[in-house]
Write a protein that holds these residues in place. Structure first.
Motif, PDB file in Angstrom:
ATOM      1  N   TYR A  35       0.853  -1.179  -0.056  1.00 41.58           N
ATOM      2  CA  TYR A  35       0.191   0.075  -0.102  1.00 41.58           C
ATOM      3  C   TYR A  35       0.875   1.365  -0.077  1.00 41.58           C
ATOM      4  N   GLN A  37       0.561   5.398   1.484  1.00 47.97           N
ATOM      5  CA  GLN A  37      -0.592   6.318   2.271  1.00 47.97           C
ATOM      6  C   GLN A  37       0.037   7.632   1.892  1.00 47.97           C
ATOM      7  N   GLY A  40      -4.659  12.359   4.018  1.00 48.92           N
ATOM      8  CA  GLY A  40      -5.805  12.651   3.846  1.00 48.92           C
ATOM      9  C   GLY A  40      -6.485  11.483   2.795  1.00 48.92           C
ATOM     10  N   MET A  41      -5.588  10.589   2.377  1.00 50.23           N
ATOM     11  CA  MET A  41      -6.207   9.655   1.616  1.00 50.23           C
ATOM     12  C   MET A  41      -6.235   8.119   1.824  1.00 50.23           C
ATOM     13  N   GLY A  42      -5.981   8.023   3.055  1.00 46.54           N
ATOM     14  CA  GLY A  42      -6.053   6.572   3.618  1.00 46.54           C
ATOM     15  C   GLY A  42      -5.174   5.698   3.139  1.00 46.54           C
ATOM     16  N   LEU A  43      -5.210   4.489   2.813  1.00 47.60           N
ATOM     17  CA  LEU A  43      -4.124   3.745   1.989  1.00 47.60           C
ATOM     18  C   LEU A  43      -4.639   3.229   0.833  1.00 47.60           C
ATOM     19  N   LEU A  45      -4.094   0.376  -2.711  1.00 46.95           N
ATOM     20  CA  LEU A  45      -3.498  -0.621  -2.630  1.00 46.95           C
ATOM     21  C   LEU A  45      -2.521  -0.522  -3.951  1.00 46.95           C
ATOM     22  N   GLY A  58      -3.486  -3.651  -8.026  1.00 51.74           N
ATOM     23  CA  GLY A  58      -4.317  -3.128  -7.223  1.00 51.74           C
ATOM     24  C   GLY A  58      -4.973  -1.847  -7.559  1.00 51.74           C
ATOM     25  N   GLU A  59      -4.964  -1.053  -6.824  1.00 46.12           N
ATOM     26  CA  GLU A  59      -5.932   0.138  -7.243  1.00 46.12           C
ATOM     27  C   GLU A  59      -5.032   1.037  -8.047  1.00 46.12           C
ATOM     28  N   PHE A  90       3.631   0.780   2.828  1.00 49.02           N
ATOM     29  CA  PHE A  90       3.328  -0.063   3.866  1.00 49.02           C
ATOM     30  C   PHE A  90       3.054  -1.416   3.027  1.00 49.02           C
ATOM     31  N   PRO A 100      -6.029  -7.488   5.093  1.00 45.19           N
ATOM     32  CA  PRO A 100      -4.422  -7.293   5.755  1.00 45.19           C
ATOM     33  C   PRO A 100      -4.646  -7.195   7.098  1.00 45.19           C
ATOM     34  N   PHE A 103       0.786  -5.205   9.669  1.00 46.83           N
ATOM     35  CA  PHE A 103       1.205  -4.452   8.627  1.00 46.83           C
ATOM     36  C   PHE A 103       2.764  -4.147   9.275  1.00 46.83           C
TER      37      PHE A 103
END
Lengths: 112, 111
Positions: A35, A37, A40-43, A45, A58-59, A90, A100, A103
């Motif tokens: 991931y 990070q 403000g955008m979280g995690l 993938l 992933g994304e 991460f 998951p 971590f």
């Protein structure tokens, strides 16, 4: 975070350089994830693996490659680093599909 | 694309106060996970909620999954300084092959 080890912890790169981030786990988990990070955008993938020898996108996979030659290791590569890839990366592992559970402590990567 | 919106983005409270943070979506999720992340560390999985209306308790933390499985809340009773951190919710995407994370709620509990 015992069980998931990421190396290096910090790195500064110049635009265009390449590098590999290593994730090692000792929990015998099938699933591994990378991931990024950003504030403000979280995690988000990047890539994941459902077992030794497998990888999937992933994304946000563009600009990254991965390999899982051994079950315990998951490598993330940047072939030609760009400033937009400045982030905290991460690695995570899990024994349940798409969840998951553990971590690593992250790799802080700055690209100038 | 399934989105998870967390609110508030930031919360600063005094030790001993109660608080609730929210995780909302317009989409239905089969489950939701909550993580807590402390500075310089990776997220730690706190709980997974699966059934609509489900309530799970973890000491002073109470997690609830909405009846329609589109939202979840985390309530902390008598917050302590050790509760400080970034709280993230996450749920599986439609394809079921990855988790979508919310942007997080950054909580600071002052002594």
């Amino acid at each position: 975070n015992a069980g998931v080890t990421q190396t290096p912890k910090f790195r500064v790169l110049k635009t265009g350089q390449s590098m590999t981030l290593l994730c090692a786990q000792d929990m015998n988990h099938e699933y591994m994830y990378w991931y990024r990070q950003d504030p403000g955008m979280g995690l988000r993938l990047i890539h994941y693996s459902v077992g030794e020898g497998t990888t999937a996108k992933g994304e946000v996979p563009d600009g990254y490659n991965v390999s899982r030659l051994k079950k315990q290791n998951f490598l993330l590569g940047l072939e030609s680093a760009a400033p937009s890839q400045t982030s905290v990366y991460f690695c995570a592992t899990g024994s349940i599909r798409r969840q998951p559970q553990h971590f690593g402590d992250g790799t802080r990567l700055s690209i100038l | 694309t399934q989105l998870l919106e967390q609110s508030p983005q930031f919360l600063s409270i005094q030790e001993g106060e109660n608080l609730t943070v929210y995780c909302n979506s317009s989409s239905v999720f089969s489950s939701l996970q909550w993580y807590r992340q402390e500075p310089g560390e990776g997220p730690v999985l706190l709980v997974t909620v699966v059934t609509g209306g489900e309530v799970k308790k973890l000491k002073r933390l109470t997690f609830q999954f909405g009846d329609a499985r589109k939202d979840s809340s985390l309530h902390i009773t008598a917050a302590q300084t050790g509760d400080t951190g970034l709280y993230l919710c996450a749920g599986p995407n439609n394809a079921g092959n990855m988790l979508t994370f919310g942007g997080g709620t950054r909580l600071m509990v002052k002594p």
